[in-house]
Design a protein around this motif. Structure first.
Motif, PDB file in Angstrom:
ATOM      1  N   GLY A 117       9.837   8.530 -38.137  1.00 28.05           N
ATOM      2  CA  GLY A 117      10.914   8.677 -37.041  1.00 28.05           C
ATOM      3  C   GLY A 117      11.292   7.612 -36.348  1.00 28.05           C
ATOM      4  N   TYR A 118      10.704   6.880 -36.008  1.00 30.15           N
ATOM      5  CA  TYR A 118      11.087   5.775 -35.075  1.00 30.15           C
ATOM      6  C   TYR A 118      12.037   4.951 -36.338  1.00 30.15           C
ATOM      7  CZ  TYR A 118       8.084   6.912 -31.976  1.00 30.15           C
ATOM      8  OH  TYR A 118       7.446   7.087 -30.158  1.00 30.15           O
ATOM      9  N   SER A 119      13.407   3.925 -35.426  1.00 28.11           N
ATOM     10  CA  SER A 119      14.133   3.015 -35.938  1.00 28.11           C
ATOM     11  C   SER A 119      13.489   1.788 -35.365  1.00 28.11           C
ATOM     12  CB  SER A 119      15.455   3.721 -36.298  1.00 28.11           C
ATOM     13  OG  SER A 119      15.559   4.268 -35.060  1.00 28.11           O
ATOM     14  N   ILE A 120      14.668   0.668 -36.441  1.00 28.80           N
ATOM     15  CA  ILE A 120      14.211  -1.042 -35.764  1.00 28.80           C
ATOM     16  C   ILE A 120      15.457  -0.841 -35.004  1.00 28.80           C
ATOM     17  CG2 ILE A 120      14.340  -3.051 -36.296  1.00 28.80           C
ATOM     18  CD1 ILE A 120      12.313  -1.846 -38.942  1.00 28.80           C
ATOM     19  N   PHE A 121      15.697  -1.519 -33.923  1.00 24.01           N
ATOM     20  CA  PHE A 121      16.950  -2.003 -33.458  1.00 24.01           C
ATOM     21  C   PHE A 121      16.331  -2.845 -32.540  1.00 24.01           C
ATOM     22  CE2 PHE A 121      14.368  -0.308 -29.412  1.00 24.01           C
ATOM     23  CZ  PHE A 121      14.490  -1.701 -27.892  1.00 24.01           C
ATOM     24  N   GLY A 122      15.732  -3.781 -33.036  1.00 22.78           N
ATOM     25  CA  GLY A 122      15.900  -5.631 -32.588  1.00 22.78           C
ATOM     26  C   GLY A 122      14.813  -6.073 -33.689  1.00 22.78           C
ATOM     27  N   VAL A 123      15.046  -6.964 -33.985  1.00 25.06           N
ATOM     28  CA  VAL A 123      13.505  -8.341 -34.403  1.00 25.06           C
ATOM     29  C   VAL A 123      13.873  -9.834 -33.578  1.00 25.06           C
ATOM     30  CG1 VAL A 123      12.558  -9.056 -36.375  1.00 25.06           C
ATOM     31  CG2 VAL A 123      13.816  -7.167 -36.851  1.00 25.06           C
ATOM     32  N   LEU A 124      12.371 -10.286 -33.686  1.00 27.73           N
ATOM     33  CA  LEU A 124      11.758 -10.988 -32.401  1.00 27.73           C
ATOM     34  C   LEU A 124      11.576 -11.774 -34.203  1.00 27.73           C
ATOM     35  CD1 LEU A 124      12.243 -12.923 -30.364  1.00 27.73           C
ATOM     36  CD2 LEU A 124       9.995 -11.923 -29.616  1.00 27.73           C
ATOM     37  N   GLU A 125      12.023 -12.915 -34.788  1.00 24.22           N
ATOM     38  CA  GLU A 125      11.611 -13.577 -35.726  1.00 24.22           C
ATOM     39  C   GLU A 125      10.822 -14.696 -35.016  1.00 24.22           C
ATOM     40  OE1 GLU A 125      15.042 -13.878 -38.310  1.00 24.22           O
ATOM     41  OE2 GLU A 125      14.820 -11.987 -39.551  1.00 24.22           O
ATOM     42  N   ASN A 126       9.800 -15.052 -36.001  1.00 25.39           N
ATOM     43  CA  ASN A 126       9.146 -16.239 -35.870  1.00 25.39           C
ATOM     44  C   ASN A 126       7.810 -16.293 -34.577  1.00 25.39           C
ATOM     45  OD1 ASN A 126       8.083 -17.997 -37.642  1.00 25.39           O
ATOM     46  ND2 ASN A 126       9.386 -19.547 -36.668  1.00 25.39           N
ATOM     47  N   ALA A 127       7.410 -14.999 -34.276  1.00 29.96           N
ATOM     48  CA  ALA A 127       6.886 -14.345 -32.818  1.00 29.96           C
ATOM     49  C   ALA A 127       5.643 -13.680 -33.334  1.00 29.96           C
ATOM     50  CB  ALA A 127       7.338 -13.929 -31.809  1.00 29.96           C
ATOM     51  N   PRO A 128       4.489 -14.232 -33.390  1.00 32.95           N
ATOM     52  CA  PRO A 128       3.994 -15.919 -33.410  1.00 32.95           C
ATOM     53  C   PRO A 128       4.673 -16.077 -35.280  1.00 32.95           C
ATOM     54  CG  PRO A 128       1.608 -13.799 -34.237  1.00 32.95           C
ATOM     55  CD  PRO A 128       4.159 -13.310 -33.307  1.00 32.95           C
ATOM     56  N   LYS A 129       4.243 -17.173 -35.277  1.00 29.87           N
ATOM     57  CA  LYS A 129       5.112 -17.795 -36.074  1.00 29.87           C
ATOM     58  C   LYS A 129       4.516 -18.028 -37.441  1.00 29.87           C
ATOM     59  CE  LYS A 129       5.801 -22.457 -36.204  1.00 29.87           C
ATOM     60  NZ  LYS A 129       6.241 -23.901 -35.652  1.00 29.87           N
ATOM     61  N   GLY A 130       5.563 -17.665 -37.693  1.00 28.58           N
ATOM     62  CA  GLY A 130       5.288 -16.886 -40.084  1.00 28.58           C
ATOM     63  C   GLY A 130       4.782 -15.392 -39.606  1.00 28.58           C
TER      64      GLY A 130
END
Length: 140
Positions: A117-130
Motif C-alpha cells: 500500500g505504499y506509493s512513491i512520492f519521490g525518486v533520487l536517480e543515480n544514487a548510487p550510480k546506476g
C-alpha cells in the motif's frame, strides 16, 4: 566573518536539537514537542535464531518512519517482513499515527512496499550510480 568547522560533540548536538525544536514550535505552535518512540523488533525461530527485523520509530505528530526491514536470504518469502511491517503499522495506528514513510532502493524492497500500500512520492536517480532511491508513503 571567520569560522571553523569541527566535529560536533554531544552537547552541541543536543543544543542544535533544542534550537530546531524551539523553531518548529514557534512556526507551528499547535504541534507538541516532537517525541520519538522507537519501534524495533527482531523475528526469531523456535531455536532463537535471528531471521530478520525492523527498525522504525513513531513521532507524536502522527508519523511512522520505517528505517529498515531486513530478512535473511534463506528466510524470505515466508511472511516475515509482512508480519514485522504489520506489527509496527498496527502500533503506530494505536498511537494515532496517520502516515508512514520510508525510502528504499531499486535493488531492495520497492515492490514489497508497493504491494503493502505504499506509493512513491519521490525518486533520487543515480544514487548510487546506476540505481534509484525511492521515497514512499502510506496513509495509515
Amino acid at each position: 566573518m571567520e569560522y571553523s568547522i569541527s566535529e560536533a560533540d554531544p552537547g552541541e548536538l543536543k543544543e542544535l536539537d533544542q534550537a530546531i525544536t524551539d523553531f518548529n514550535i514557534k512556526i507551528v505552535p499547535e504541534l507538541p514537542r516532537a517525541e520519538i518512540h522507537r519501534l524495533d523488533f527482531a523475528m526469531k525461530n523456535a531455536r532463537g535464531q535471528l531471521l530478520g527485523g525492523i527498525q522504525s520509530y513513531r513521532v507524536n505528530w502522527g508519523i511512522l518512519h520505517v528505517e529498515l526491514i531486513y530478512v535473511y536470504d534463506d528466510c524470505r518469502n515466508q511472511g516475515i517482513a509482512t508480519a514485522l511491517l504489520n506489527r509496527v503499522e498496527r502500533i503506530a495506528k494505536e498511537h494515532q499515527c496517520h502516515l508512514s514513510h520510508l525510502d528504499t532502493f531499486d535493488f531492495q524492497a520497492k515492490n514489497f512496499y508497493l504491494k503493502h500500500g505504499y506509493s512513491i512520492f519521490g525518486v533520487l536517480e543515480n544514487a548510487p550510480k546506476g540505481h534509484s532511491r525511492y521515497f514512499m508513503k502510506k496513509d495509515l
